[in-house]
Design a protein around this motif. Structure first.
Motif, PDB file in Angstrom:
ATOM      1  N   ALA A  40       3.111   7.573   0.451  1.00  0.00           N
ATOM      2  CA  ALA A  40       2.924   9.017   0.569  1.00  0.00           C
ATOM      3  C   ALA A  40       1.805   9.283   1.570  1.00  0.00           C
ATOM      4  N   VAL A  41       1.882  10.426   2.252  1.00  0.00           N
ATOM      5  CA  VAL A  41       0.895  10.795   3.255  1.00  0.00           C
ATOM      6  C   VAL A  41      -0.024  11.861   2.690  1.00  0.00           C
ATOM      7  N   HIS A  42      -1.327  11.669   2.905  1.00  0.00           N
ATOM      8  CA  HIS A  42      -2.348  12.654   2.532  1.00  0.00           C
ATOM      9  C   HIS A  42      -2.984  13.110   3.828  1.00  0.00           C
ATOM     10  N   GLU A  43      -2.859  14.410   4.136  1.00  0.00           N
ATOM     11  CA  GLU A  43      -3.449  14.945   5.365  1.00  0.00           C
ATOM     12  C   GLU A  43      -4.814  15.574   5.070  1.00  0.00           C
ATOM     13  N   VAL A  44      -5.764  15.266   5.937  1.00  0.00           N
ATOM     14  CA  VAL A  44      -7.115  15.773   5.816  1.00  0.00           C
ATOM     15  C   VAL A  44      -7.298  16.905   6.809  1.00  0.00           C
ATOM     16  N   SER A  45      -7.845  18.026   6.364  1.00  0.00           N
ATOM     17  CA  SER A  45      -8.139  19.112   7.286  1.00  0.00           C
ATOM     18  C   SER A  45      -9.246  18.700   8.230  1.00  0.00           C
TER      19      SER A  45
ATOM     20  N   ALA B 105       0.862  -1.186   0.000  1.00  0.00           N
ATOM     21  CA  ALA B 105       0.000   0.000   0.000  1.00  0.00           C
ATOM     22  C   ALA B 105       0.894   1.231   0.000  1.00  0.00           C
ATOM     23  N   HIS B 106       0.586   2.176  -0.872  1.00  0.00           N
ATOM     24  CA  HIS B 106       1.471   3.324  -1.040  1.00  0.00           C
ATOM     25  C   HIS B 106       0.831   4.645  -0.636  1.00  0.00           C
ATOM     26  N   ALA B 107      -0.221   4.571   0.181  1.00  0.00           N
ATOM     27  CA  ALA B 107      -0.881   5.789   0.635  1.00  0.00           C
ATOM     28  C   ALA B 107      -1.306   5.643   2.089  1.00  0.00           C
ATOM     29  N   VAL B 108      -1.113   6.723   2.829  1.00  0.00           N
ATOM     30  CA  VAL B 108      -1.557   6.815   4.217  1.00  0.00           C
ATOM     31  C   VAL B 108      -2.396   8.080   4.324  1.00  0.00           C
ATOM     32  N   ILE B 109      -3.584   7.949   4.894  1.00  0.00           N
ATOM     33  CA  ILE B 109      -4.484   9.079   5.089  1.00  0.00           C
ATOM     34  C   ILE B 109      -4.500   9.380   6.585  1.00  0.00           C
ATOM     35  N   THR B 110      -4.276  10.637   6.933  1.00  0.00           N
ATOM     36  CA  THR B 110      -4.271  11.031   8.339  1.00  0.00           C
ATOM     37  C   THR B 110      -4.928  12.395   8.486  1.00  0.00           C
ATOM     38  N   LEU B 111      -5.277  12.739   9.700  1.00  0.00           N
ATOM     39  CA  LEU B 111      -5.826  14.058   9.984  1.00  0.00           C
ATOM     40  C   LEU B 111      -4.685  15.054  10.135  1.00  0.00           C
ATOM     41  N   HIS B 112      -4.946  16.281   9.749  1.00  0.00           N
ATOM     42  CA  HIS B 112      -3.930  17.328   9.843  1.00  0.00           C
ATOM     43  C   HIS B 112      -3.387  17.425  11.273  1.00  0.00           C
ATOM     44  N   GLY B 113      -2.070  17.396  11.397  1.00  0.00           N
ATOM     45  CA  GLY B 113      -1.424  17.538  12.696  1.00  0.00           C
ATOM     46  C   GLY B 113      -1.184  16.238  13.443  1.00  0.00           C
TER      47      GLY B 113
END
Length: 108
Positions: free
Chosen positions: A102-107, A71-79
């Motif tokens: 890669a990391v994708h941050e969610v506001s 898996a090449h994506a991580v989704i996390t909350l901002h901060g």
């Protein structure tokens, strides 16, 4: 008719930054973001409050699972990858080098 499988992404949240009522809605937000980015969200790794200067244990599990599942994506909350004993840039580098993720941050 066959349905194409979406690539897998994992979630990461720090429980010390969530209110008790936020846990379910945070996972929903990560799931919706993953879908909008073209991923299927797998497990969300929950990190307890950071304790020391080592890599956080749930983060280590996350890296290992990303490698195992390719898996090449991580989704996390901002901060949620900030303000720990290990700096955010180190965490991002470990995910990139060790798992190619890669990391994708969610506001919030």
């Amino acid at each position: 008719m066959t349905t194409a499988l979406l690539p897998l992404a994992y979630g990461y949240v720090r429980d010390d930054l969530l209110d008790d009522r936020d846990s379910g809605s945070s996972e929903d937000k990560l799931r919706n973001t993953a879908r909008s980015l073209g991923y299927e969200l797998g497990t969300v790794f929950h990190e307890p409050a950071p304790q020391n200067a080592t890599l956080p244990p749930a983060f280590v599990d996350l890296v290992q699972e990303c490698r195992r599942a390719a898996a090449h994506a991580v989704i996390t909350l901002h901060g949620h990858m900030s303000n720990m004993a290990v700096c955010r840039m180190v965490l991002l580098a470990v995910l990139d080098v060790r798992a190619g993720a890669a990391v994708h941050e969610v506001s919030v």
